[in-house]
Scaffold this motif. Structure first.
Motif, PDB file in Angstrom:
ATOM      1  N   UNK A   1       0.844  -1.197   0.000  1.00 11.37           N
ATOM      2  CA  UNK A   1       0.000   0.000   0.000  1.00 11.37           C
ATOM      3  C   UNK A   1       0.884   1.254   0.000  1.00 11.37           C
ATOM      4  N   UNK A   2       0.742   2.077  -1.039  1.00 15.99           N
ATOM      5  CA  UNK A   2       1.613   3.250  -1.200  1.00 15.99           C
ATOM      6  C   UNK A   2       1.505   4.224  -0.037  1.00 15.99           C
ATOM      7  N   UNK A   3       0.306   4.458   0.471  1.00 19.59           N
ATOM      8  CA  UNK A   3       0.147   5.382   1.591  1.00 19.59           C
ATOM      9  C   UNK A   3       0.860   4.862   2.838  1.00 19.59           C
ATOM     10  N   UNK A   4       0.759   3.576   3.075  1.00 24.09           N
ATOM     11  CA  UNK A   4       1.420   2.992   4.242  1.00 24.09           C
ATOM     12  C   UNK A   4       2.945   3.066   4.094  1.00 24.09           C
ATOM     13  N   UNK A   5       3.449   2.803   2.893  1.00 25.62           N
ATOM     14  CA  UNK A   5       4.890   2.900   2.656  1.00 25.62           C
ATOM     15  C   UNK A   5       5.368   4.330   2.903  1.00 25.62           C
ATOM     16  N   UNK A   6       4.638   5.308   2.378  1.00 25.63           N
ATOM     17  CA  UNK A   6       5.021   6.708   2.595  1.00 25.63           C
ATOM     18  C   UNK A   6       4.946   7.060   4.077  1.00 25.63           C
ATOM     19  N   UNK A   7       4.002   6.508   4.804  1.00 27.10           N
ATOM     20  CA  UNK A   7       3.899   6.745   6.240  1.00 27.10           C
ATOM     21  C   UNK A   7       5.129   6.197   6.971  1.00 27.10           C
ATOM     22  N   UNK A   8       5.592   5.024   6.571  1.00 29.07           N
ATOM     23  CA  UNK A   8       6.798   4.468   7.179  1.00 29.07           C
ATOM     24  C   UNK A   8       7.980   5.393   6.902  1.00 29.07           C
ATOM     25  N   UNK A   9       8.156   5.788   5.650  1.00 31.01           N
ATOM     26  CA  UNK A   9       9.275   6.667   5.278  1.00 31.01           C
ATOM     27  C   UNK A   9       9.226   7.971   6.063  1.00 31.01           C
ATOM     28  N   UNK A  10       8.056   8.579   6.114  1.00 26.24           N
ATOM     29  CA  UNK A  10       7.932   9.893   6.771  1.00 26.24           C
ATOM     30  C   UNK A  10       8.083   9.813   8.280  1.00 26.24           C
ATOM     31  N   UNK A  11       8.053   8.605   8.842  1.00 30.08           N
ATOM     32  CA  UNK A  11       8.233   8.447  10.279  1.00 30.08           C
ATOM     33  C   UNK A  11       9.573   7.837  10.656  1.00 30.08           C
ATOM     34  N   UNK A  12      10.464   7.705   9.704  1.00 24.43           N
ATOM     35  CA  UNK A  12      11.833   7.277   9.999  1.00 24.43           C
ATOM     36  C   UNK A  12      12.688   8.515  10.254  1.00 24.43           C
TER      37      UNK A  12
END
Length: 156
Positions: free
Chosen positions: A10-21
């Motif tokens: 899921x693209x939104x979930x992947x971006x959420x992981x990136x933005x929270x690293x």
């Protein structure tokens, strides 16, 4: 990915992981060796056109490797938590991680340097209303990683 049950697509979930690293580790190839460096980073774009920005010195091993070979690997993760058990093979860990590849280059354009520095500060602080004067921008090397491929994995 071997463990398809842990793959995140899921693209939104992947971006959420990136933005929270908070740290991105870049891996450079250096004449038979691998050089990995942890860096603060910023994010611009979305999953289909993702650019990561970094800052650093104009000289040194990292700067030389950027000039020598632009192909890099990267890794970031968050939420690591050891899960204990009564037997060694029962131990596991919770985590979310991203790995990928891309091309890294030095940013020369002043406006893009400001965009990159702003993205780094936003990633670190959550704020994006930073102002950079010409002296600040010119005294730091800004480089970017244009992501070519990535995968996301979680074990929660």
């Amino acid at each position: 990915m071997r463990r398809k049950d842990r793959e995140v697509v899921d693209h939104d979930k992947i971006m959420n992981v990136i933005k929270n690293c908070h740290c991105c580790r870049l891996g450079f190839y250096d004449c038979g060796d691998v050089y990995i460096v942890p860096l603060n980073f910023g994010v611009v774009g979305d999953i289909d056109s993702l650019t990561l920005y970094f800052h650093g010195a104009f000289e040194g091993r990292k700067a030389e490797l950027i000039k020598k070979n632009p192909s890099v690997g990267f890794e970031m993760d968050r939420g690591y938590e050891l899960q204990t058990a009564n037997v060694p093979c029962g131990y596991s860990a919770k985590f979310e991680s991203i790995i990928g590849t891309g091309k890294v280059s030095v940013v020369e354009d002043f406006v893009e340097k400001v965009e990159g520095l702003t993205s780094v500060m936003k990633q670190a602080t959550g704020k994006s209303d930073w102002e950079f004067n010409e002296k600040m921008v010119n005294c730091v090397c800004v480089f970017k990683l244009e992501v070519e491929s990535l995968s996301c994995k979680e074990h929660l």
